[in-house]
Scaffold this motif. Structure first.
Motif, short mmCIF file in Angstrom:
data_model
loop_
_atom_site.label_atom_id
_atom_site.label_comp_id
_atom_site.label_asym_id
_atom_site.label_seq_id
_atom_site.Cartn_x
_atom_site.Cartn_y
_atom_site.Cartn_z
N LEU A 278 -57.19 -8.19 5.93
CA LEU A 278 -58.20 -8.07 6.99
C LEU A 278 -57.77 -7.07 8.05
CD1 LEU A 278 -59.44 -11.74 7.52
CD2 LEU A 278 -60.79 -9.79 6.74
N ALA A 279 -56.47 -7.09 8.40
CA ALA A 279 -55.97 -6.13 9.38
C ALA A 279 -56.14 -4.71 8.88
CB ALA A 279 -54.51 -6.43 9.69
N LYS B 160 -58.61 -1.99 10.48
CA LYS B 160 -57.72 -0.99 11.11
C LYS B 160 -57.09 -1.52 12.41
CE LYS B 160 -60.09 3.05 9.15
NZ LYS B 160 -60.89 2.28 8.19
N ILE B 161 -56.56 -2.73 12.31
CA ILE B 161 -55.89 -3.36 13.45
C ILE B 161 -54.42 -3.00 13.40
CG2 ILE B 161 -55.35 -5.53 14.59
CD1 ILE B 161 -57.81 -6.71 13.18
N SER B 162 -53.93 -2.36 14.41
CA SER B 162 -52.53 -1.96 14.44
C SER B 162 -51.65 -3.09 14.94
CB SER B 162 -52.35 -0.72 15.33
OG SER B 162 -52.74 -1.02 16.66
N GLY B 163 -50.38 -3.02 14.56
CA GLY B 163 -49.40 -3.97 15.08
C GLY B 163 -49.26 -5.25 14.28
N VAL B 164 -50.10 -5.45 13.26
CA VAL B 164 -50.00 -6.68 12.46
C VAL B 164 -48.87 -6.57 11.45
CG1 VAL B 164 -51.20 -8.19 10.82
CG2 VAL B 164 -52.42 -7.27 12.80
N TYR B 165 -48.71 -5.39 10.87
CA TYR B 165 -47.66 -5.18 9.86
C TYR B 165 -47.16 -3.75 9.93
CZ TYR B 165 -51.38 -2.95 7.11
OH TYR B 165 -52.40 -2.14 6.68
N GLU C 243 -64.11 -0.23 -6.08
CA GLU C 243 -63.23 -1.17 -5.39
C GLU C 243 -64.08 -2.18 -4.62
OE1 GLU C 243 -59.43 -1.07 -2.30
OE2 GLU C 243 -59.94 0.70 -3.49
N VAL C 244 -63.75 -3.45 -4.76
CA VAL C 244 -64.57 -4.51 -4.20
C VAL C 244 -64.49 -4.50 -2.67
CG1 VAL C 244 -64.98 -7.00 -4.13
CG2 VAL C 244 -64.29 -5.90 -6.27
N LEU C 245 -65.64 -4.61 -2.03
CA LEU C 245 -65.71 -4.57 -0.58
C LEU C 245 -65.39 -5.94 0.01
CD1 LEU C 245 -69.01 -2.49 -0.21
CD2 LEU C 245 -66.65 -1.64 -0.12
N LEU C 246 -65.26 -5.97 1.33
CA LEU C 246 -65.04 -7.22 2.05
C LEU C 246 -66.12 -8.23 1.67
CD1 LEU C 246 -63.65 -8.75 4.51
CD2 LEU C 246 -65.45 -7.72 5.91
N PRO C 247 -65.76 -9.41 1.17
CA PRO C 247 -66.78 -10.38 0.77
C PRO C 247 -67.62 -10.84 1.96
CG PRO C 247 -64.63 -10.96 -0.15
CD PRO C 247 -64.39 -9.87 0.85
N TYR D 299 -62.70 -15.67 8.89
CA TYR D 299 -61.95 -14.86 9.85
C TYR D 299 -61.04 -15.76 10.67
CZ TYR D 299 -65.32 -11.25 8.64
OH TYR D 299 -66.08 -10.35 7.95
N CYS D 300 -59.85 -15.23 10.97
CA CYS D 300 -58.87 -15.98 11.74
C CYS D 300 -58.01 -15.00 12.52
CB CYS D 300 -58.01 -16.87 10.83
SG CYS D 300 -57.20 -15.97 9.47
#
Length: 591
Positions: free
Chosen positions: A401-402, A406-411, A538-542, A547-548
């Protein structure tokens, strides 16, 4: 008057459309409720995790390329995810069911998995991936049959039998989880189960009376396919059937060179298929045994899982000593046995072309990772397990999900390709895989027990294993022709195992030890494989994503539960098209 040629053309086109609408890969639908059950596998009542009131859970019996829809209702009192051990989820890691790809299904909620078993055959299993729940059950089998157009590389068996073997604790999964968190070893299991049941009373001094055990009924002269899965949490088990040979034919989606074994070491998370012919005189029933391996305490001596193989013409009950296992401490025997398992390069599997047409030994390696594990160590005062000095930290927002948002800082994409000279640390560090690259991974086990490692999303080639420390010279021993392709491999203590994997499946994929206590304490990582080009397949976001974490604000109220009435071989879209065509047909006929 209607032109007959127009009518003929209309019905011809309509027929073609109907056939086309029904010709797609079939869909099957399942509706599962995961809940606690009370049962007595070792004689005393305890809580286990079952599915639809079954422990073990139901078997998914499907065929190559089928689409599988499983609506899961979580009736536990804690979050849940199911993962599908060995299912590759081509271009669809959204369905993988681990913490890096999915938000958990909250207690009381449902979530629907939808995936295709693309280009796969073989024997696999599913299990709950969070919160130490696998120690309480929640597992079941997956059978992927060949398509009719591809023959089996052996005669059609007279029956198909699934067997789950596992170590078992009477302490609850929550109690075991707390012990592991406090740094307490799991210790000796309370028993070994076969298909969720305790041992036959083969020894009155070791097995108490009243335990329900498994009886497998067979007919003399018939040949059965036994699919055997080690679904336990930490113990390698030796599987054998008294006076019967085990003809190995398949492991985790690969047909093997067919060889007879008197017994087989099956490590945590591994699956094997054997053909067993009922060729004995049935003077009595026969023992089916699963016993622990590589243990050095007398407390383990009483731990044997024992079921009964019962011929229809059996003349008496099984009695006497169990069939002998290999020497408990002989890891050389076990390694040589593992090396003897070879890929059947001439057999077709999911596709008509022979398995060996993929010549993995001729491909140039693009990335090399030497992944080393060590005994437990303290990080910030807590007991943790590491890979290359990193103990995986699970973020509140799943990695997939990150990446999607495009959420930065998760990994970070900085997992080291070897052990670094630095103190161990907690981190969310991913392996940065090269799409369509060819990766070599060497697992070096510096711990004192067997570890088995699994990679989601792929089958990898097991090309070498030996005792000692891996060096570049070790590549001279690699099997570059018929090393078996599978998804879980063992690594013996003080030894290494090398695998090769073609990174052709875009997604974020879990790489982990299958030993549950080590996994829970951080011995895992993820491989990020990103296709740099736009891939419309490629399969898209279901649409039903939960969400969490950082994305919790996107979560809508729990949708109304979808109820399915069972399996069907026609997809929803095909049924819609079919219905519309029938309406058109009726309308045309009344003109």
């Amino acid at each position: 008057m209607r032109d007959p040629m127009v009518s003929f053309f209309f019905f011809f086109v309509l027929g073609c459309l109907v056939c086309d609408s029904l010709a797609g890969d079939p869909y099957v639908f399942y509706d599962w409720t995961v809940s606690y059950l009370t049962t007595s596998p070792l004689g005393d009542k305890q809580q286990v995790i079952g599915i639809n009131g079954q422990f073990p859970g139901p078997i998914l019996n499907i065929t190559t390329n089928w689409n599988v829809v499983v609506n899961v209702k979580n009736d536990l009192d804690e979050p849940l995810l199911l993962t599908w051990n060995g299912i590759q989820h081509r271009k669809n890691s959204w369905q993988d069911g681990v913490s890096g790809t999915n938000c958990p299904i909250p207690a009381g909620w449902n979530w629907t998995y939808e995936f295709q078993v693309k280009d796969q055959i073989g024997s696999f299993f599913y299990f709950p991936s969070l919160n130490f729940q696998r120690a309480a059950g929640g597992y079941g089998g997956i059978i992927i049959n060949n398509r009719d157009v591809i023959p089996l590389p052996f005669g059609m068996p007279d029956g198909d039998i699934t067997i789950f073997i596992s170590d078992w604790y009477t302490n609850s999964h929550k109690g075991l989880r707390k012990d592991v968190e406090k740094g307490v070893d799991l210790g000796v299991p309370d028993g070994i189960l076969i298909n969720g049941l305790g041992p036959y009373r083969y020894d009155q001094a070791l097995v108490k009376d009243g335990i329900v055990y498994q009886i497998i009924n067979v007919e003399p002269g018939k040949t059965y396919r036994f699919r055997v899965h080690n679904v336990g949490i930490s113990t390698s088990l030796n599987f054998r059937i008294q006076n019967h040979n085990l003809l190995l034919v398949e492991t985790e989606g690969s047909y093997t060179v067919q060889q007879n074994y008197s017994n087989m070491d099956i490590h945590v998370g591994q699956s094997y298929s054997f053909l067993v012919t009922m060729d004995q005189n049935a003077s009595s029933d026969y023992y089916i045994v699963a016993s622990p391996r590589f243990v050095n305490s007398s407390d383990w001596a009483k731990l044997n899982g024992v079921s009964i193989l019962h011929y229809s013409n059996s003349q008496g009950l099984a009695s006497g000593p169990l069939p002998d296992p290999p020497n408990d401490y002989d890891t050389y025997f076990s390694m040589n046995q593992a090396r003897s398992i070879r890929w059947n390069v001439s057999a077709g599997a999911a596709r008509p072309n022979p398995q060996g047409s993929f010549k993995y030994g001729d491909i140039t390696v693009t990335d090399v990772y030497v992944i080393l594990n060590r005994p437990a160590e303290l990080i910030d005062g807590k007991r943790r397990m590491t890979l290359n000095g990193i103990s995986y930290f699970t973020p509140s927002t799943p990695l997939k999900l990150a990446q999607q948002f495009k959420i930065s800082g998760v990994y970070k994409l900085d997992f080291p390709n070897k052990l670094m000279n630095r103190p161990p640390k907690l981190d969310t560090s991913l392996i940065n895989g090269t799409f369509k690259g060819f990766m070599e991974i060497i697992f070096q086990n510096n711990d004192t027990r067997v570890q088995s490692y699994h990679l989601d999303g792929y089958a990898f080639f097991v090309v070498g294993m030996d005792f000692g420390v891996w060096t570049e010279n070790s590549r001279g021993t690699y099997n570059k022709w018929d090393g078996v392709a599978r998804s879980t491999t063992q690594v013996f203590p003080g030894a290494w195992t090398a695998i090769l994997v073609s990174l052709d499946n875009a997604g974020i994929w879990n790489i982990r030890t299958q030993n549950l206590d080590s996994w829970y304490l951080g011995q895992e990582a993820y491989v990020s494989v990103v296709n740099p080009e736009v891939d419309n397949s490629e399969v898209l976001l279901p649409e039903n994503s939960i969400y969490c974490g950082i994305l919790s604000s996107l979560q809508k109220d729990q949708a109304q539960r979808v109820n399915f009435s069972g399996a069907t071989s026609i997809s929803d879209s095909s049924k819609t098209v079919f219905f519309m065509l029938i309406v058109a047909l009726i309308g045309h006929s009344f003109r």
